[in-house]
Design an enzyme around this catalytic site. Sequence first.
Site, short mmCIF file in Angstrom:
data_model
loop_
_atom_site.label_atom_id
_atom_site.label_comp_id
_atom_site.label_asym_id
_atom_site.label_seq_id
_atom_site.Cartn_x
_atom_site.Cartn_y
_atom_site.Cartn_z
N THR A 112 30.48 -8.10 0.03
CA THR A 112 30.39 -7.69 1.44
C THR A 112 30.96 -8.85 2.26
O THR A 112 30.39 -9.95 2.25
CB THR A 112 28.92 -7.45 1.86
OG1 THR A 112 28.36 -6.48 0.99
CG2 THR A 112 28.85 -6.94 3.29
N LYS A 139 30.41 0.01 5.15
CA LYS A 139 29.24 -0.78 4.70
C LYS A 139 28.47 -1.36 5.91
O LYS A 139 27.24 -1.27 5.98
CB LYS A 139 29.74 -1.91 3.78
CG LYS A 139 28.73 -2.97 3.44
CD LYS A 139 27.80 -2.54 2.34
CE LYS A 139 26.72 -3.59 2.10
NZ LYS A 139 25.72 -3.14 1.16
P1 NAD Z 1 24.77 -14.25 -5.57
O1 NAD Z 1 24.71 -15.45 -4.71
O2 NAD Z 1 23.66 -13.98 -6.53
O3 NAD Z 1 26.15 -14.24 -6.42
C1 NAD Z 1 27.35 -14.80 -5.98
C2 NAD Z 1 27.94 -15.56 -7.15
O4 NAD Z 1 29.21 -16.06 -6.77
C3 NAD Z 1 27.09 -16.76 -7.58
O5 NAD Z 1 26.75 -16.63 -8.95
C4 NAD Z 1 28.00 -17.96 -7.34
O6 NAD Z 1 27.86 -19.00 -8.29
C5 NAD Z 1 29.36 -17.32 -7.41
N1 NAD Z 1 30.42 -18.08 -6.75
C6 NAD Z 1 30.36 -18.70 -5.55
N2 NAD Z 1 31.53 -19.31 -5.29
C7 NAD Z 1 32.33 -19.04 -6.34
C8 NAD Z 1 33.68 -19.40 -6.65
N3 NAD Z 1 34.44 -20.13 -5.81
N4 NAD Z 1 34.19 -18.98 -7.84
C9 NAD Z 1 33.45 -18.23 -8.69
N5 NAD Z 1 32.17 -17.87 -8.45
C10 NAD Z 1 31.64 -18.27 -7.28
O7 NAD Z 1 24.95 -13.01 -4.57
P2 NAD Z 1 24.74 -11.45 -4.89
O8 NAD Z 1 23.36 -11.04 -4.46
O9 NAD Z 1 25.22 -11.15 -6.27
O10 NAD Z 1 25.74 -10.81 -3.81
C11 NAD Z 1 27.14 -10.81 -4.02
C12 NAD Z 1 27.79 -9.99 -2.91
O11 NAD Z 1 27.25 -8.66 -2.93
C13 NAD Z 1 27.52 -10.53 -1.50
O12 NAD Z 1 28.71 -10.38 -0.75
C14 NAD Z 1 26.40 -9.64 -0.98
O13 NAD Z 1 26.39 -9.54 0.42
C15 NAD Z 1 26.74 -8.32 -1.65
N6 NAD Z 1 25.60 -7.42 -1.85
C16 NAD Z 1 24.41 -7.90 -2.33
C17 NAD Z 1 23.35 -7.02 -2.52
C18 NAD Z 1 22.02 -7.52 -3.05
O14 NAD Z 1 21.05 -6.76 -3.01
N7 NAD Z 1 21.95 -8.71 -3.62
C19 NAD Z 1 23.49 -5.65 -2.23
C20 NAD Z 1 24.73 -5.19 -1.76
C21 NAD Z 1 25.79 -6.09 -1.57
#
Ligand code: NAD
Length: 292
Positions: free
Chosen positions: A87, A162
């Site tokens: 997102t 979204k």
């Molecule tokens: P998260 O923080 O658990 O995962 C993000 C991952 O990206 C982490 O593991 C981090 O180490 C990695 N990362 C960061 N910088 C990086 C880089 N330069 N190279 C490679 N990896 C890198 O977050 P999440 O909850 O998995 O959410 C991910 C996305 O999904 C976000 O944009 C969030 O808004 C969206 N989202 C989340 C949910 C939810 O319920 N968690 C629901 C819908 C959408």
Amino acid sequence: MKICFIGLGHMGAPMAANLARCGHQVIGFDIARPAVEGVTLADGAAEAATGCDAVITMLPDGQILRSVYADIITVGAANALFIDCSTVDIASARWAHGQARARGLRPLDAPVSGGISGAATAALTFMVGGEEAAFTDALGIFDAMGKRAVHCGSAGAGQAAKICNNMILGISMLAVCEAFTLADRLGLDRQKLFDVVSTSSGSCWSMNSYCPAPGVGPHSPADNGYRPGFAAELMLKDLGLSQDAAEDCAAPTPLGAMATTIYRDFVASGGRGRDFSAVLETMASMGRGDRP
Ligand code: NAD
């Protein structure tokens, strides 16, 4: 297919595992280097993306997406699908489309709804922006991770859908919390309010399926000490994106703006790490004129 998956966090790890479970060859990269079932880890984003039929990103925000894309678009195979499921702000999504298209890649913005449980059970909904042909070719990938994919329009349309959806969710949850708070003060039993509203014109997902009052309605984070679920800071992130977008296109969103302020205050005063429905507890302890 040979699929690269970058960003193996709460959402990305189970999504990548589901792709592997469906028989795809999955090469993953995350700076935290987590082990994910069925996924072969690469040492860097560019190494992971090289020679793949599809590259999926699931990253925290638009700035990180831009830096990762700067590394991987140069190594993408001709015609590879570049699907961003994070997102992010619409400007970053459109930037990613432009960069990828200029390199002969086929970009899609495809943010998801369904949360961590939807990611684990392959029950996500994908909202997709980009060319119709690329969307059609990506359907097998979406099927492996979700139950529904909707083509919303051109570049950025998935992100637009979204943030509109989550703006409704943020506002409607606050409306339901206000109604429970008013009901409490009026001496109306919470269960009775649920019984009426959930079958009346005030019914909505926040009341019927994700009730913020513990012990009322189907099981929800309220019945689990407000453990997320959907953390308040993620709701704040999405509301912030909706307000940035509304500012850019001069759309009037006064309730979205108020919801953003309320969630910002809530996150700053102990709401971080709690489910977004926990705002009910704070509201229930306030006087008229206070703000969560
Ligand atoms: P998260 O923080 O658990 O995962 C993000 C991952 O990206 C982490 O593991 C981090 O180490 C990695 N990362 C960061 N910088 C990086 C880089 N330069 N190279 C490679 N990896 C890198 O977050 P999440 O909850 O998995 O959410 C991910 C996305 O999904 C976000 O944009 C969030 O808004 C969206 N989202 C989340 C949910 C939810 O319920 N968690 C629901 C819908 C959408």
